[in-house]
Design an enzyme around this catalytic site. Structure first.
Site, short mmCIF file in Angstrom:
data_model
loop_
_atom_site.label_atom_id
_atom_site.label_comp_id
_atom_site.label_asym_id
_atom_site.label_seq_id
_atom_site.Cartn_x
_atom_site.Cartn_y
_atom_site.Cartn_z
N ARG A 1 -37.50 17.32 -45.62
CA ARG A 1 -36.83 16.19 -44.87
C ARG A 1 -36.20 16.91 -43.45
NH1 ARG A 1 -31.08 14.36 -46.87
NH2 ARG A 1 -32.27 13.39 -48.20
N TYR A 2 -35.78 17.86 -43.16
CA TYR A 2 -35.55 18.69 -42.11
C TYR A 2 -36.82 19.58 -41.53
CZ TYR A 2 -30.64 17.18 -43.31
OH TYR A 2 -29.63 16.50 -43.81
N ARG B 1 -36.07 23.49 -43.16
CA ARG B 1 -35.61 23.93 -44.71
C ARG B 1 -36.01 22.90 -45.59
NH1 ARG B 1 -31.96 21.78 -41.11
NH2 ARG B 1 -30.12 20.50 -41.83
N CYS C 1 -29.03 19.39 -66.81
CA CYS C 1 -27.93 19.93 -66.45
C CYS C 1 -26.98 20.34 -67.65
CB CYS C 1 -27.12 18.72 -65.60
SG CYS C 1 -27.72 18.35 -63.91
N CYS D 1 -23.27 14.06 -64.36
CA CYS D 1 -22.33 13.20 -63.56
C CYS D 1 -22.71 11.65 -63.43
CB CYS D 1 -22.22 13.82 -62.20
SG CYS D 1 -22.18 15.75 -62.10
N CYS E 1 -24.69 10.60 -60.34
CA CYS E 1 -25.95 11.63 -59.95
C CYS E 1 -26.65 10.91 -58.84
CB CYS E 1 -26.42 11.90 -61.25
SG CYS E 1 -28.00 13.02 -60.62
N ARG F 1 -29.49 12.09 -58.02
CA ARG F 1 -31.08 12.32 -58.40
C ARG F 1 -31.05 11.66 -59.88
NH1 ARG F 1 -31.12 17.42 -55.86
NH2 ARG F 1 -31.16 16.44 -53.63
N ASP G 1 -23.46 8.46 -52.53
CA ASP G 1 -24.50 7.87 -52.49
C ASP G 1 -24.69 6.39 -53.06
OD1 ASP G 1 -25.60 9.83 -50.48
OD2 ASP G 1 -26.48 10.79 -52.40
N ASP H 1 -25.23 10.77 -46.42
CA ASP H 1 -26.63 11.21 -46.68
C ASP H 1 -27.43 9.86 -46.04
OD1 ASP H 1 -28.81 12.67 -46.89
OD2 ASP H 1 -28.18 13.40 -48.78
N LYS I 1 -28.24 14.14 -43.41
CA LYS I 1 -26.80 14.06 -43.58
C LYS I 1 -26.17 13.97 -42.13
CE LYS I 1 -26.80 17.12 -47.54
NZ LYS I 1 -28.15 17.63 -47.53
#
Ligand SMILES: *Cc1c(COP(=O)(O)O)cnc(C)c1O
Length: 395
Positions: free
Chosen positions: A139-140, A143, A152, A156, A159, A161, A320, A357, A364
């Site tokens: 995206r950047y 990086r 996981c 969560c 989440c 994702r 998000d 985000d 971000k």
């Protein structure tokens, strides 16, 4: 009109806040009573923790733990989308007598997850559109984020994702990894690889070593970052062997996802200290969550406790707009007020960047309380953390 300046309260003004902060900052060990019969050697084995992951309501019932009707319905109705799961260790940090326990709310679903609020989607940050090869988000300019696996130690409920983790069709495999490495090799502007997931530390040491060795062999990659929740959900994972494996590939930064000060138990602190001793610069990522940490006293305690563990609070995320997470979201205005009530009242190191985000891969975006009253040709009029106005030469 400057709403923030007019409405902000300082945490110091809340009666009893100091005591609350001190209590939250205490490091306590997990209360193992439900698993008292398990020998230490097994309890401290991360494989045992994962093999015994709590994944059903029946497992909790067997331990004599009561769930609320909303939770029982939540588990029945939502877990086809995102698995229900957490370690016995994490279960020992939860207050099972309190349905609003902030740790419980993060991992036990409510039926509210079925509700889709306006603006919610399964890929709100547009990650799928910035994925040049499977498992790599670029995206950047300089990086990338590499999804090293899709499981996981705990799931969560908010989440970001959830479309990829727990039931995903994408797992780490040599073919995708070859493609990812080829992409990294041929894009020389990439100098920072963020290994995330899922939780990459759930991979075995050998696979981690293979991934890190392959990334490290690319000359233009300067730093590697690992995003994980293992010190919180599974501190047993931070073994001497893991440290030995990882430290060969320095510089490696580690970002730990932590949302509430009680997640920083004695075990988590020990794991974090081991990582810090081995030279991994540690940062934290926190999601601002309604009823969990949307309170200045809780966040102050969290950030100060992180500093004690040698973790620099890095990001505070606006939650998000993932499908079914409306009940977790805190108004941005409130997030800004909380930040305003922390800045200046404690160590600057304790203050993370509050970020949104942005949709469509916008990246971000940092949000800051407004400290500027006015800028003229000759002077800037600014306010300090105590809302005192000051005049300063413009340049
Ligand atoms: C967060 C993120 C990064 C890293 O961003 P930093 O601001 O450098 O921490 C990189 N790629 C993606 C896709 C991300 O979501």
């Amino acid at each position: 009109m400057d709403v923030i300046g007019k409405t902000s309260k300082t945490y110091t003004s809340a009666p009893g806040a100091e005591d609350k902060i001190l209590e939250l900052k205490k490091f306590k060990p997990a209360n193992r009573s439900f698993w008292a019969h398990v020998p230490d050697q097994l309890w401290e084995d991360w494989h045992w923790q994962l093999r015994n992951q709590i994944q059903t309501h029946a497992q909790l019932r067997k331990l004599g733990l009561q769930l609320s009707p909303e939770e029982i319905e939540g588990i029945a109705l939502t877990t086809h989308r995102l698995k229900f799961g957490f370690t016995p260790y994490f279960a020992c940090l939860i207050d099972w007598n309190n349905p609003t326990c902030p740790l419980r709310r993060q991992v036990v679903p409510l039926k509210q997850e079925l509700k889709t609020s306006p603006g919610e989607t399964l890929d709100p940050c547009g990650e799928d559109k910035t994925t040049p090869v499977p498992g790599l988000i670029h995206r950047y300019p300089d990086r990338v984020l590499l999804i090293a696996n899709t499981i996981c130690a705990g799931y969560c409920r908010f989440c970001t994702r959830s479309r990829l983790v727990s039931h995903s069709t994408y797992f780490w495999n040599p073919q995708s990894f070859n493609e990812q490495i080829k992409y990294l090799r041929s894009n020389r502007e990439i100098r920072d690889v963020l290994i995330s997931g899922g939780d990459p530390l759930l991979l075995c040491d050998e696979k981690l070593a293979f991934i890190l060795e392959s990334v490290r062999a690319i000359p233009h990659i300067e730093i590697i970052r690992i995003g994980t929740r293992a010190p919180i959900f599974l501190p047993q994972r931070v073994t001497d062997e893991l440290i030995k494996t990882l430290r060969k590939f320095h510089p490696i930064y580690i970002s730990v996802h932590v949302n509430h000060p009680t997640e920083l138990a004695v075990e988590a602190r020990t794991a974090l200290e081991k990582l810090a001793d081995a030279g991994f610069p540690l940062g934290s990522q926190t999601v601002l969550l309604r009823g969990i940490n949307d309170d200045p006293a809780i966040l102050i305690a969290l950030f100060q406790k992180l500093l004690i563990c040698r973790v620099k609070p890095y990001y505070l995320y606006q939650c998000d707009p993932i499908t079914g997470t409306g009940h977790f979201r805190v108004p941005v205005q409130k997030g800004l007020q909380i930040l305003k009530s922390i800045q200046g009242f404690t160590t600057g190191y304790a203050l993370p960047h509050y970020v949104i985000d942005a949709p469509h891969g916008g990246g971000k975006i940092p949000l800051s309380p407004n400290y500027i009253v006015r800028i003229t040709q000759t002077k800037v009029i600014i306010r300090n953390y105590r809302d005192q106005i000051c005049e300063y030469p413009a340049g």
